[in-house]
Structure formats: structure tokens, C-alpha cells
Design an enzyme around this catalytic site. Structure first.
Site, PDB file in Angstrom:
ATOM      1  N   LYS A   2      33.004  24.269  52.454  1.00 32.90           N
ATOM      2  CA  LYS A   2      34.464  24.410  52.582  1.00 32.90           C
ATOM      3  C   LYS A   2      34.932  24.546  54.019  1.00 32.90           C
ATOM      4  O   LYS A   2      34.226  25.112  54.853  1.00 32.90           O
ATOM      5  CB  LYS A   2      34.920  25.658  51.819  1.00 32.90           C
ATOM      6  CG  LYS A   2      35.017  25.412  50.336  1.00 32.90           C
ATOM      7  CD  LYS A   2      35.596  26.617  49.634  1.00 32.90           C
ATOM      8  CE  LYS A   2      35.790  26.312  48.166  1.00 32.90           C
ATOM      9  NZ  LYS A   2      36.131  27.502  47.411  1.00 32.90           N
ATOM     10  N   ARG A  45      36.929  29.557  34.774  1.00 33.09           N
ATOM     11  CA  ARG A  45      38.310  29.230  34.420  1.00 33.09           C
ATOM     12  C   ARG A  45      38.355  28.126  33.383  1.00 33.09           C
ATOM     13  O   ARG A  45      38.962  28.253  32.346  1.00 33.09           O
ATOM     14  CB  ARG A  45      39.085  28.786  35.671  1.00 33.09           C
ATOM     15  CG  ARG A  45      39.324  29.907  36.671  1.00 33.09           C
ATOM     16  CD  ARG A  45      39.760  29.351  37.996  1.00 33.09           C
ATOM     17  NE  ARG A  45      38.725  28.473  38.532  1.00 33.09           N
ATOM     18  CZ  ARG A  45      38.870  27.670  39.547  1.00 33.09           C
ATOM     19  NH1 ARG A  45      40.022  27.583  40.152  1.00 33.09           N
ATOM     20  NH2 ARG A  45      37.866  26.925  39.973  1.00 33.09           N
ATOM     21  N   SER A 102      42.779  28.979  44.946  1.00 32.57           N
ATOM     22  CA  SER A 102      43.322  29.290  46.271  1.00 32.57           C
ATOM     23  C   SER A 102      43.976  28.044  46.873  1.00 32.57           C
ATOM     24  O   SER A 102      45.043  28.121  47.484  1.00 32.57           O
ATOM     25  CB  SER A 102      42.216  29.820  47.185  1.00 32.57           C
ATOM     26  OG  SER A 102      41.622  30.951  46.603  1.00 32.57           O
TER      27      SER A 102
HETATM   28  N1  COA Z   1      40.973  32.918  39.309  1.00 30.90           N
HETATM   29  C1  COA Z   1      41.554  32.000  40.072  1.00 30.90           C
HETATM   30  N2  COA Z   1      40.872  31.187  40.902  1.00 30.90           N
HETATM   31  C2  COA Z   1      39.553  31.340  40.964  1.00 30.90           C
HETATM   32  C3  COA Z   1      38.876  32.291  40.180  1.00 30.90           C
HETATM   33  C4  COA Z   1      39.643  33.103  39.327  1.00 30.90           C
HETATM   34  N3  COA Z   1      39.090  34.009  38.562  1.00 30.90           N
HETATM   35  N4  COA Z   1      37.561  32.195  40.450  1.00 30.90           N
HETATM   36  C5  COA Z   1      37.419  31.227  41.345  1.00 30.90           C
HETATM   37  N5  COA Z   1      38.623  30.712  41.656  1.00 30.90           N
HETATM   38  C6  COA Z   1      38.895  29.616  42.587  1.00 30.90           C
HETATM   39  C7  COA Z   1      38.830  30.033  44.015  1.00 30.90           C
HETATM   40  O1  COA Z   1      40.093  30.451  44.487  1.00 30.90           O
HETATM   41  C8  COA Z   1      38.356  28.778  44.686  1.00 30.90           C
HETATM   42  O2  COA Z   1      39.445  27.932  44.943  1.00 30.90           O
HETATM   43  P1  COA Z   1      39.400  26.855  46.113  1.00 30.90           P
HETATM   44  O3  COA Z   1      38.204  25.980  45.855  1.00 30.90           O
HETATM   45  O4  COA Z   1      40.675  26.156  45.968  1.00 30.90           O
HETATM   46  O5  COA Z   1      39.255  27.627  47.411  1.00 30.90           O
HETATM   47  C9  COA Z   1      37.474  28.115  43.654  1.00 30.90           C
HETATM   48  O6  COA Z   1      37.868  28.663  42.424  1.00 30.90           O
HETATM   49  C10 COA Z   1      36.020  28.364  43.898  1.00 30.90           C
HETATM   50  O7  COA Z   1      35.751  29.764  43.858  1.00 30.90           O
HETATM   51  P2  COA Z   1      34.908  30.670  44.941  1.00 30.90           P
HETATM   52  O8  COA Z   1      34.733  31.999  44.386  1.00 30.90           O
HETATM   53  O9  COA Z   1      35.499  30.594  46.275  1.00 30.90           O
HETATM   54  O10 COA Z   1      33.569  30.050  44.937  1.00 30.90           O
HETATM   55  P3  COA Z   1      32.980  28.994  45.885  1.00 30.90           P
HETATM   56  O11 COA Z   1      32.494  27.985  44.943  1.00 30.90           O
HETATM   57  O12 COA Z   1      33.791  28.574  47.021  1.00 30.90           O
HETATM   58  O13 COA Z   1      31.864  29.780  46.623  1.00 30.90           O
HETATM   59  C11 COA Z   1      30.187  31.329  46.973  1.00 30.90           C
HETATM   60  C12 COA Z   1      30.843  30.309  46.063  1.00 30.90           C
HETATM   61  C13 COA Z   1      31.004  31.682  48.201  1.00 30.90           C
HETATM   62  C14 COA Z   1      29.992  32.567  46.164  1.00 30.90           C
HETATM   63  C15 COA Z   1      28.860  30.678  47.397  1.00 30.90           C
HETATM   64  O14 COA Z   1      29.117  29.579  48.223  1.00 30.90           O
HETATM   65  C16 COA Z   1      27.930  31.669  48.067  1.00 30.90           C
HETATM   66  O15 COA Z   1      27.259  32.424  47.386  1.00 30.90           O
HETATM   67  N6  COA Z   1      27.873  31.639  49.420  1.00 30.90           N
HETATM   68  C17 COA Z   1      26.969  32.485  50.181  1.00 30.90           C
HETATM   69  C18 COA Z   1      25.804  31.650  50.716  1.00 30.90           C
HETATM   70  C19 COA Z   1      24.821  31.344  49.623  1.00 30.90           C
HETATM   71  O16 COA Z   1      24.112  32.203  49.124  1.00 30.90           O
HETATM   72  N7  COA Z   1      24.763  30.052  49.248  1.00 30.90           N
HETATM   73  C20 COA Z   1      23.893  29.580  48.181  1.00 30.90           C
HETATM   74  C21 COA Z   1      24.603  29.642  46.866  1.00 30.90           C
HETATM   75  S1  COA Z   1      23.591  29.008  45.552  1.00 30.90           S
END
Ligand code: COA
Length: 167
Positions: A48, A97, A135
Site C-alpha cells: 500500500k 466484511r 479507508s
Molecule cells: N471495517 C471497515 N473497513 C475495514 C474493516 C472493518 N472491520 N477491516 C478492514 N477494513 C478495510 C481497511 O480500512 C482497508 O481499507 P483500504 O484497503 O481501503 O485501506 C482494507 O479493509 C484492508 O484492511 P487492513 O486491516 O488495512 O489490512 P491490510 O490488508 O492492509 O493489511 C496487515 C494487513 C497490515 C495486517 C498486514 O499487511 C500485516 O500484517 N503487515 C505487517 C507485516 C507482515 O507481517 N506482513 C506479512 C503478512 S502475512
């Protein structure tokens, strides 16, 4: 009955929180009723490009969650499993979701477990009211002058308006 380690459990709710929304807060609130403590881990998704800095994402989450007694917001830029291991935490919470979330979540849950077998991922269904928001969607609406007060806390809405006024 014998007490298990899982009887007094902390859980981590990781995410980008760019920015935090009521959808996230709903998951946090419900998890905080089940687990003794929830650590909201503001972290990085390498796939991202963020609108807010690491510090801003953390500050917005801290402010939005300040009234929850058993919720702590921590920022962390490493691997999720390393955080779990370093802090002896076994449980990760994720919200689902829609069906399309499932494939990505399943992949992450398996990858995390392959890296750290002691952990488990718990899934909660996001409340219907927030099942269609993200988001990015909130940011897009603000960019075109729309009202997002039903989806994000007041201070987050103000930060979003400030962000798009500058650009
Ligand atoms: N209600 C509304 N929106 C929600 C939601 C909820 N309950 N849960 C998730 N979302 C939305 C988020 O706002 C986000 O929106 P966007 O894509 O428009 O920004 C989207 O869903 C994805 O959610 P998010 O929680 O940000 O997850 P992600 O997929 O971006 O990230 C991490 C996942 C950050 C947890 C993951 O990348 C991580 O663990 N990073 C650390 C490094 C690591 O260990 N990496 C290996 C992972 S296997």
C-alpha cells in the site's frame, strides 16, 4: 477445571488504519469484550501507499480508542509474527466484511501460521452497517466533498478534510 494459558488472553488487531473507521472500531469494541486486552497494532502493508504517515495513523487510532480501558495502540513496522513472538501473544483478530475479503485473509492467516505455528487467527464478521466501507472509500468521499461523519470519528473526519484541502 484446569486453567489454560488461553483463559487470560491478549489479542492483537493489526491493520493499516489509514485512517481508522467505525468499521475497525466495531471489531475492536466486540473483541475487547471477549479478550482481556486488545493491542491495536498500527503496521505496514508493503503493497500500500499511505495517505497518512505512520505517526498520524497511530495518533488517530489512539485518539479514537482512548475511552476503551483494555485497548492499547502500538505502532510497529516489522513482521506481525515477530511482534507476537516477542510479546508471547497467540491470537490475531481480523474482521471479515464480504466474501472477497476471505481469500486474502485466508492467505495471510496461513502465511502467519506457517511462520509462527503457536498463533491463531480469529475472525469476526464486520457489522452490516460497516460491511461496505473501507479507508479508501472514506478518503474518496471526502476528496469530493462528501460527508463521512457516520463512518469515522469527528477528529478523523477533520484530519481527512485537512489532508484534501492541502492537495
Ligand atoms: N471495517 C471497515 N473497513 C475495514 C474493516 C472493518 N472491520 N477491516 C478492514 N477494513 C478495510 C481497511 O480500512 C482497508 O481499507 P483500504 O484497503 O481501503 O485501506 C482494507 O479493509 C484492508 O484492511 P487492513 O486491516 O488495512 O489490512 P491490510 O490488508 O492492509 O493489511 C496487515 C494487513 C497490515 C495486517 C498486514 O499487511 C500485516 O500484517 N503487515 C505487517 C507485516 C507482515 O507481517 N506482513 C506479512 C503478512 S502475512
Amino acid at each position: 477445571m484446569k486453567k489454560k494459558a488461553s483463559d487470560s488472553m491478549e489479542a492483537v488487531y493489526p491493520g493499516s488504519f489509514d485512517p481508522i473507521t467505525y468499521g475497525h472500531i466495531d471489531i475492536i469494541e466486540r473483541s475487547a469484550e471477549i479478550f482481556e486486552k486488545i493491542i491495536v497494532l498500527v503496521t505496514y502493508n508493503v503493497r500500500k501507499t499511505y495517505s497518512f504517515s505512520f505517526k498520524e495513523r497511530t495518533e488517530m487510532a489512539k485518539d479514537s480508542l482512548k475511552d476503551f480501558k483494555n485497548v492499547e495502540v502500538v505502532s510497529y513496522d516489522g513482521l506481525l509474527v515477530d511482534f507476537l513472538n516477542q510479546n508471547s501473544i497467540k491470537v490475531v483478530i481480523r474482521g471479515l466484511r464480504v466474501i472477497s475479503d476471505f481469500e486474502h485473509e485466508l492467505q495471510m492467516a496461513h502465511a502467519n501460521k506457517a511462520l509462527y505455528n503457536t498463533m491463531e487467527t480469529f475472525f469476526l464478521m464486520t457489522d452490516n452497517e460497516y460491511s461496505y466501507i473501507s479507508s479508501s472509500m472514506v478518503k474518496e468521499i471526502v476528496q469530493f466533498g462528501g460527508d463521512v461523519s457516520s463512518w469515522v470519528p469527528e477528529k478523523v473526519a477533520a484530519k481527512l478534510m485537512e489532508l484534501y484541502k492541502k492537495n
